[in-house]
Motif scaffolding. Sequence first.
Motif, PDB file in Angstrom:
ATOM      1  N   ARG A   1      44.881  59.875  65.038  1.00 18.66           N
ATOM      2  CA  ARG A   1      45.087  59.521  63.638  1.00 18.66           C
ATOM      3  C   ARG A   1      46.479  59.930  63.178  1.00 18.66           C
ATOM      4  O   ARG A   1      46.995  60.977  63.576  1.00 18.66           O
ATOM      5  N   ASP A   2      47.070  59.087  62.344  1.00 24.66           N
ATOM      6  CA  ASP A   2      48.300  59.452  61.647  1.00 24.66           C
ATOM      7  C   ASP A   2      47.873  60.034  60.304  1.00 24.66           C
ATOM      8  O   ASP A   2      47.579  59.292  59.360  1.00 24.66           O
ATOM      9  N   PHE A   3      47.830  61.356  60.206  1.00 26.59           N
ATOM     10  CA  PHE A   3      47.293  61.980  59.007  1.00 26.59           C
ATOM     11  C   PHE A   3      48.223  61.845  57.801  1.00 26.59           C
ATOM     12  O   PHE A   3      47.823  62.138  56.678  1.00 26.59           O
ATOM     13  N   GLY A   4      49.439  61.382  58.006  1.00 33.12           N
ATOM     14  CA  GLY A   4      50.305  61.101  56.882  1.00 33.12           C
ATOM     15  C   GLY A   4      49.826  59.913  56.073  1.00 33.12           C
ATOM     16  O   GLY A   4      50.096  59.813  54.873  1.00 33.12           O
ATOM     17  N   THR A   5      49.122  58.979  56.736  1.00 34.24           N
ATOM     18  CA  THR A   5      48.617  57.777  56.062  1.00 34.24           C
ATOM     19  C   THR A   5      47.091  57.688  56.079  1.00 34.24           C
ATOM     20  O   THR A   5      46.522  56.762  55.503  1.00 34.24           O
TER      21      THR A   5
ATOM     22  N   LEU B   1      58.927  61.300  52.157  1.00 36.35           N
ATOM     23  CA  LEU B   1      59.486  61.453  53.515  1.00 36.35           C
ATOM     24  C   LEU B   1      58.386  61.462  54.565  1.00 36.35           C
ATOM     25  O   LEU B   1      58.386  62.266  55.507  1.00 36.35           O
ATOM     26  N   GLY B   2      57.395  60.597  54.372  1.00 36.04           N
ATOM     27  CA  GLY B   2      56.299  60.496  55.330  1.00 36.04           C
ATOM     28  C   GLY B   2      55.080  61.271  54.896  1.00 36.04           C
ATOM     29  O   GLY B   2      54.278  60.789  54.107  1.00 36.04           O
ATOM     30  N   ASP B   3      54.947  62.503  55.394  1.00 35.04           N
ATOM     31  CA  ASP B   3      53.748  63.282  55.114  1.00 35.04           C
ATOM     32  C   ASP B   3      54.024  64.478  54.205  1.00 35.04           C
ATOM     33  O   ASP B   3      53.223  65.407  54.134  1.00 35.04           O
ATOM     34  N   LYS B   4      55.152  64.469  53.498  1.00 28.75           N
ATOM     35  CA  LYS B   4      55.481  65.579  52.602  1.00 28.75           C
ATOM     36  C   LYS B   4      55.098  65.226  51.163  1.00 28.75           C
ATOM     37  O   LYS B   4      54.805  64.079  50.834  1.00 28.75           O
ATOM     38  N   GLN B   5      55.135  66.244  50.301  1.00 26.17           N
ATOM     39  CA  GLN B   5      54.824  66.061  48.897  1.00 26.17           C
ATOM     40  C   GLN B   5      56.012  66.489  48.037  1.00 26.17           C
ATOM     41  O   GLN B   5      56.737  67.412  48.385  1.00 26.17           O
ATOM     42  N   ILE B   6      56.158  65.814  46.900  1.00 24.56           N
ATOM     43  CA  ILE B   6      57.106  66.238  45.882  1.00 24.56           C
ATOM     44  C   ILE B   6      56.435  66.085  44.527  1.00 24.56           C
ATOM     45  O   ILE B   6      55.689  65.130  44.297  1.00 24.56           O
ATOM     46  N   ARG B   7      56.672  67.060  43.665  1.00 26.39           N
ATOM     47  CA  ARG B   7      56.077  67.055  42.329  1.00 26.39           C
ATOM     48  C   ARG B   7      57.148  67.383  41.298  1.00 26.39           C
ATOM     49  O   ARG B   7      58.024  68.223  41.548  1.00 26.39           O
ATOM     50  N   GLY B   8      57.055  66.749  40.168  1.00 22.03           N
ATOM     51  CA  GLY B   8      57.947  67.044  39.063  1.00 22.03           C
ATOM     52  C   GLY B   8      57.186  67.044  37.753  1.00 22.03           C
ATOM     53  O   GLY B   8      56.340  66.172  37.529  1.00 22.03           O
ATOM     54  N   ASP B   9      57.427  68.019  36.908  1.00 19.02           N
ATOM     55  CA  ASP B   9      56.776  68.128  35.601  1.00 19.02           C
ATOM     56  C   ASP B   9      57.849  68.373  34.545  1.00 19.02           C
ATOM     57  O   ASP B   9      58.663  69.310  34.685  1.00 19.02           O
TER      58      ASP B   9
ATOM     59  N   LEU C   1      58.503  71.266  45.953  1.00 14.25           N
ATOM     60  CA  LEU C   1      58.221  70.716  47.278  1.00 14.25           C
ATOM     61  C   LEU C   1      57.203  71.645  47.941  1.00 14.25           C
ATOM     62  O   LEU C   1      57.566  72.609  48.616  1.00 14.25           O
ATOM     63  N   PRO C   2      55.889  71.399  47.754  1.00 10.68           N
ATOM     64  CA  PRO C   2      54.853  72.316  48.255  1.00 10.68           C
ATOM     65  C   PRO C   2      54.433  71.976  49.686  1.00 10.68           C
ATOM     66  O   PRO C   2      53.287  71.576  49.943  1.00 10.68           O
ATOM     67  N   ASN C   3      55.336  72.163  50.629  1.00 13.00           N
ATOM     68  CA  ASN C   3      55.101  71.716  51.994  1.00 13.00           C
ATOM     69  C   ASN C   3      55.153  72.886  52.970  1.00 13.00           C
ATOM     70  O   ASN C   3      55.370  74.027  52.592  1.00 13.00           O
ATOM     71  N   GLU C   4      54.963  72.565  54.234  1.00 12.13           N
ATOM     72  CA  GLU C   4      55.103  73.528  55.317  1.00 12.13           C
ATOM     73  C   GLU C   4      55.974  72.909  56.409  1.00 12.13           C
ATOM     74  O   GLU C   4      55.922  71.689  56.624  1.00 12.13           O
ATOM     75  N   PRO C   5      56.787  73.723  57.078  1.00 13.28           N
ATOM     76  CA  PRO C   5      56.867  75.185  56.958  1.00 13.28           C
ATOM     77  C   PRO C   5      57.674  75.663  55.754  1.00 13.28           C
ATOM     78  O   PRO C   5      57.580  76.811  55.384  1.00 13.28           O
ATOM     79  N   TRP C   6      58.493  74.755  55.157  1.00 12.84           N
ATOM     80  CA  TRP C   6      59.311  75.172  54.031  1.00 12.84           C
ATOM     81  C   TRP C   6      58.694  74.693  52.723  1.00 12.84           C
ATOM     82  O   TRP C   6      58.222  73.564  52.623  1.00 12.84           O
TER      83      TRP C   6
END
Length: 717
Positions: free
Chosen positions: A18-22, A426-434, A457-462
């Motif tokens: 599985r491509d867990f990004g999609t 950027l694929g499987d990353k998240q970005i949030r803005g408020d 940017l609430p991602n891993e590893p960064w």
Amino acid sequence: MCATVMATAGAASAQTPRDFGTWRPSAAATRIATNEAPAIDGDVSDKVWAKAPAISEFYQLEPSEGAPADERTVVRVLYDENNLYFAIEADDPSPVTARIKQRDGGIDVDDIIRIYLDPDMSRRNGYMFEVNPLGARREGLIQNNADVIYQWNTLWNAKARITPKGWTAEVIIPFRSISYGHNADWGFDLFRLVRKKNERIRWSSINKAIVSQDISRSGTLAGIDGVQDGLGIDVQAFGLARYRKTWDTPGKDTGVSFRPSGNLFYKITPSLTGTLTYNTDFSDAPLDTRKVNIGRFSLFYPERRDFFLQDAAAFEFGGAPLNVNNDPNAAPFFSRRIGIVNGQPVNILGGAKLSGDVDGYGIGALSVMTAGGEGVGEQMLSVARVTAPVLDESKVGFVFTNGDPTGRSDNTVGGLDFQYRKSNFLGDKQIRGDFYYQHSSSSTSGDGDAFGGQIELPNEPWATYFRFKQVGSNFDPALGFVSRPGIREYQTRVAYKERLSGSALRWWEFGLWADTVTDLHDKWQSGTPLNPFFSFYLNSGDNGWAEMWEEHEITPEFTLPHDIVVPAGEYTFTTWHAHFESAPARLISTVADVQYGKYYGGKLLQTDMTVNVNPNETVSLGLRHVLQEMKMPNGNVTIQVGSVDASFNFTPDMYVRGQLQYDNISKAVGLSVRYRWEFAPGTEFLVVAGDDATLDGHHYQSHVSQLSLRLGKTFRL
């Protein structure tokens, strides 16, 4: 055809990575006749369950992200014109972890199954329903993928059984217990926690960086149609009898009283609910956690009353920068302003509320009349909140409030916000803005503004975020919360997380954070430069973190308890802080928090220790002690706050809970004992005994004692 494809998806996954990004799986809900409905008893052998395709393709979030789940889990979904039904098989060759039997208790210390429902496909707001192997259940509102409001309650039921293979459960959720549109497809996800291994598995959202309440990548529950709305009316009727004795003024405010109260809920549409309330009763609210303020700014106490929590997500504004669990300074609406004035309860005579969704537009509106007393007349208080979906996952909205609970001013607030979400950045990353802007107008303090924003940017590893907030000197939301006006605040955090395999250490994280506050002319007031922190999590469930910071602050004169004055001046102090939590599934678990360092020219030692004991499924005991010891140049202060919380859970629907709290500054004792029995869904008997007293040395003096009996029933039409 669709059901066949969905039922065999699990077998296909064994050969197709599985491509867990999609990856967003879909499952079918199978329609049955009302007379075919399964008996909800925890036994999943009813023949009708064979009609539903099995959902069995689950993957690990932890410890091995993307790996197939170690233990077999099978979920089936049925529905008729009135209810959704779930059958759960949770295999486990070793003994399951099951100690909590209390309704709405902290059952996530046990093995659990969690059901996520997002009927409007909002990808932001929804519902969570949890059950453990003892049949204890808990529900919550998901708010903006950030918070879960577990105080929300609705009518539903679940039963479970422990079997030689593991455990099974059956769940029934009436459609009329949730808000839903006429979508045939709902947002849907499933989660299982195997507590002894701390293995977290999920059906969709296979990304360890996604928090448990995030439904932005949930799957789909397809094929729900032909649902019966009925009249859409729920009537909650309560009868309360109370004996109250005021010991300080014999004869005054003493005696027996009877008070009817009620709420009427009308589903204008399946996803939009109107509510009328009369003599709103809050006798079931637990005690607030006791705190003693040793700082310059007001303490924040979260809402605990069900009436305001039931649809709190409809009134959420501003996103992360105004999150009540993080930094509520400048929040435009804080429901505890209603019915509580100067720390004292004020009756709500009546009110109306509208909440839900219309064609994707989120709506929350509330208007209540509060009673007078203590120099305050009757007050009409109102709030309105509307949001509209934009882009794929984002929303814009406005908020408006009017009224002042104290009656001292004419007060209004208006605000606009934009909450940006992208879960495939950027694929499987998240970005949030408020981002938000607010304006207040008061007949006493004039006009004021507040605005701010956050990029995360609430991602891993960064992972990282940057937050900015400005609160005007005259910003005065009478129905909101302001702890520090006249400031600009800048916050940032960056962290790196490393996950390990084949080790007792599941992950470790290292990062830096900083916080700077200036006045509105950019004159520096306080700040902490880049401060390091380190956290870890063991496979056993034990976890902890440590940090240190050096704070620089220019402060005006203020007073600590015992009238110890902190002189105005400029201060620099370094603080060391450590926190540890043992695995909650243990018979005895602990939470220890220690903070030590300089403090306004003196020194501060602060400890917060909790011990939880769960000897069996019936008894749970929590002991907590908070110590704040300050050694200041002009005197010393020692603050101690103690609390005991004990529960006896006879069944998941019947319990006795006792709470006892004391602090040595006010010398106030708070005692509450509650017995609650929900002998049928929507029908409850509640007994609450309480005493407000002081303990000075060995002298115990009661001030107000109360005994309340309440019978409540929900009539569904």
